[in-house]
Design a protein around this motif. Structure first.
Motif, short mmCIF file in Angstrom:
data_model
loop_
_atom_site.label_atom_id
_atom_site.label_comp_id
_atom_site.label_asym_id
_atom_site.label_seq_id
_atom_site.Cartn_x
_atom_site.Cartn_y
_atom_site.Cartn_z
N TYR A 58 0.85 -1.19 0.00
CA TYR A 58 0.00 0.00 0.00
C TYR A 58 0.89 1.24 0.00
O TYR A 58 1.90 1.29 0.70
CB TYR A 58 -0.91 0.01 1.23
CG TYR A 58 -1.99 -1.05 1.19
CD1 TYR A 58 -3.23 -0.79 0.60
CD2 TYR A 58 -1.76 -2.32 1.71
CE1 TYR A 58 -4.21 -1.77 0.54
CE2 TYR A 58 -2.73 -3.30 1.65
CZ TYR A 58 -3.96 -3.02 1.07
OH TYR A 58 -4.93 -3.99 1.00
N GLY A 59 0.49 2.23 -0.79
CA GLY A 59 1.23 3.48 -0.83
C GLY A 59 1.89 3.73 -2.18
O GLY A 59 1.82 2.90 -3.09
N LYS A 60 2.53 4.88 -2.30
CA LYS A 60 3.19 5.30 -3.52
C LYS A 60 4.71 5.29 -3.35
O LYS A 60 5.21 5.23 -2.22
CB LYS A 60 2.73 6.72 -3.90
CG LYS A 60 1.23 6.92 -3.94
CD LYS A 60 0.57 6.12 -5.04
CE LYS A 60 -0.94 6.38 -5.10
NZ LYS A 60 -1.62 5.59 -6.14
N LEU A 61 5.42 5.37 -4.46
CA LEU A 61 6.88 5.39 -4.41
C LEU A 61 7.39 6.58 -3.60
O LEU A 61 8.44 6.51 -2.97
CB LEU A 61 7.46 5.44 -5.83
CG LEU A 61 7.37 4.16 -6.65
CD1 LEU A 61 7.93 4.40 -8.05
CD2 LEU A 61 8.11 3.01 -5.97
N SER A 62 6.65 7.69 -3.65
CA SER A 62 6.99 8.87 -2.84
C SER A 62 5.71 9.66 -2.61
O SER A 62 4.65 9.36 -3.21
CB SER A 62 8.02 9.74 -3.56
OG SER A 62 7.44 10.38 -4.68
N THR A 225 11.90 3.56 -3.91
CA THR A 225 11.02 4.34 -3.05
C THR A 225 11.78 5.53 -2.48
O THR A 225 13.01 5.51 -2.39
CB THR A 225 10.49 3.49 -1.88
OG1 THR A 225 11.61 2.99 -1.13
CG2 THR A 225 9.65 2.33 -2.39
N ALA A 226 11.04 6.55 -2.07
CA ALA A 226 11.65 7.66 -1.35
C ALA A 226 11.77 7.27 0.12
O ALA A 226 11.01 6.43 0.62
CB ALA A 226 10.81 8.92 -1.50
N GLY A 227 12.72 7.87 0.82
CA GLY A 227 12.88 7.62 2.24
C GLY A 227 12.50 8.87 3.03
O GLY A 227 12.75 9.99 2.59
N ASN A 332 8.69 2.84 4.03
CA ASN A 332 9.49 3.90 3.42
C ASN A 332 9.70 5.09 4.36
O ASN A 332 10.04 6.19 3.94
CB ASN A 332 8.89 4.38 2.09
CG ASN A 332 7.69 5.28 2.27
OD1 ASN A 332 6.98 5.20 3.29
ND2 ASN A 332 7.43 6.12 1.28
N GLN A 333 9.50 4.86 5.65
CA GLN A 333 9.81 5.86 6.68
C GLN A 333 10.54 5.18 7.83
O GLN A 333 10.27 4.01 8.13
CB GLN A 333 8.53 6.52 7.20
CG GLN A 333 8.80 7.62 8.24
CD GLN A 333 7.52 8.17 8.85
OE1 GLN A 333 6.74 7.44 9.45
NE2 GLN A 333 7.31 9.47 8.69
N ARG A 334 11.47 5.89 8.44
CA ARG A 334 12.09 5.34 9.65
C ARG A 334 11.06 5.35 10.77
O ARG A 334 10.70 6.41 11.30
CB ARG A 334 13.32 6.15 10.07
CG ARG A 334 14.02 5.56 11.30
CD ARG A 334 15.17 6.43 11.78
NE ARG A 334 15.69 5.93 13.04
CZ ARG A 334 16.74 5.14 13.17
NH1 ARG A 334 17.39 4.76 12.09
NH2 ARG A 334 17.14 4.73 14.35
#
Length: 352
Positions: A58-62, A225-227, A332-334
């Motif tokens: 679920y979600g987008k690359l960024s 993905t973006a971080g 894609n998030q800490r």
């Protein structure tokens, strides 16, 4: 008898498939619910049960992208890299290039000179199970210097300075998580094989398993993905450097399930090495450790797991050898709390 056996085999395969599908639906429900509560955090999950693979994401690359993530989207697996490194160490053991109980003295590059009080003290298994007592990299200071690429200033020279100036091992024999330990293991591998860590991991894991989306030095790909850091700010992926063996591999859910499948399937070098990493090397009242793996045991199960947190992404991998299932969770998030809670919820509601 032949017909009866064939029918039994078919029924067993069908029941295993249905079992896996049911689990997959339950996992998807949990992931979907968590995503709806945290829509800024993209989640990619892969699950394997008796060689059957299942994925949900679920979600987008960024935040700016319109492209959905999927099983092939690239994440930083961060410290999950350590179980790949420990597997390589175990492969080297099987190939008689070293032993877990060997002291590190003769395996280090020439730039390292252990002080007398440290000679014949630290074993390879101590590095791999985080009980060497060596001082570690000062990440807080490195983050102040370069918030986007904190490990960019870490070199063999700076590492050698830390190790060479150490005259006392703090809490030797007690668990203390160590990036330096796994960086040294990468250098030990380079010495025994006469190749770079990049070449070794490609030769022994990435290429044999055809993990074409598991990336080292070059990760400039479209499906990355973006971080994002814990406050939602954009965070760069770490560039390849000397600490690679401790946490710089990039991969995706599909490739990590390929790795788990190899681990859970007997008769291949990766599985044989994994069995060595699953042996108990450290135990206290809080944890049990193999080589790079945390071992968690309850009344019904023994599972092996490893988490990973970069500056901008979080991940966790877990498997049960006896029941032949494994799972990889990529964010894609800490957000270590979220990835830990996701695994806990999935395990307690679905897998236990």
């Amino acid at each position: 008898m032949k017909t009866s056996f064939t029918l039994s085999a078919v029924l067993l395969l069908m029941s295993t498939f249905i079992f896996g599908q049911n689990i997959s639906k339950k996992i998807d429900s949990i992931i979907k619910d968590n995503y709806q509560k945290n829509p800024d955090v993209a989640i990619s999950v892969g699950f394997i049960s008796h060689d059957e693979e299942y994925y949900t994401s679920y979600g987008k690359l960024s935040k700016e992208s319109t492209v959905d993530i999927n099983k092939n989207s690239i994440f930083e697996i961060a410290s999950i890299t350590k179980i790949l490194t420990s597997n390589l160490i175990a492969q080297a053991v099987i190939e008689n290039k070293l032993k877990p109980e060997d002291y590190i003295d003769n395996y280090l590059p020439k730039s390292y000179t252990l002080q007398k009080s440290l000679k014949n003290k630290i074993r390879i298994s101590d590095l791999a199970s985080h009980q060497s007592g060596l001082p570690d990299i000062d990440f807080a200071k490195l983050i102040e210097l370069n918030p986007q690429q904190p490990v960019s200033n870490v070199t063999e020279k700076t590492l050698a300075s830390i190790v060479n100036n150490c005259n006392e091992l703090i809490d030797y024999g007690k668990y203390r998580y160590s990036t330096i330990g796994y960086t040294l293991l990468g250098q030990i591998l380079e010495k025994v094989y006469g190749k770079s860590y990049d070449e070794i991991i490609r030769e022994k894991i990435i290429t044999p398993l055809q993990m074409t989306n598991t990336l080292t030095k070059d990760f400039n790909v479209k499906n990355i993905t973006a971080g994002y850091n814990p406050t939602g700010g954009v965070q760069e992926f770490f560039k390849w450097n000397i600490t690679a063996s401790a946490g710089l591999i990039k991969s995706n859910a599909s490739d990590m399930l390929t790795y788990l499948k190899a681990v859970l399937t007997s008769g291949n070098p990766i599985s044989e090495a994994a069995l060595l990493t699953e042996k108990l090397y450290y135990k206290d009242e809080k944890r049990e450790m193999g080589l790079g793996l945390t071992i968690s045991t309850d009344d019904q199960n023994t599972i092996y797991l490893k988490s990973g947190d970069s500056m901008g992404q979080s991940s966790i991998i877990c498997y049960n050898r006896a029941k032949k299932w494994g799972i990889i969770i990529l964010l894609n998030q800490r957000n270590s709390k979220m990835r830990q809670n996701l695994l806990k919820e999935i395990y307690e509601k679905v897998l236990k």
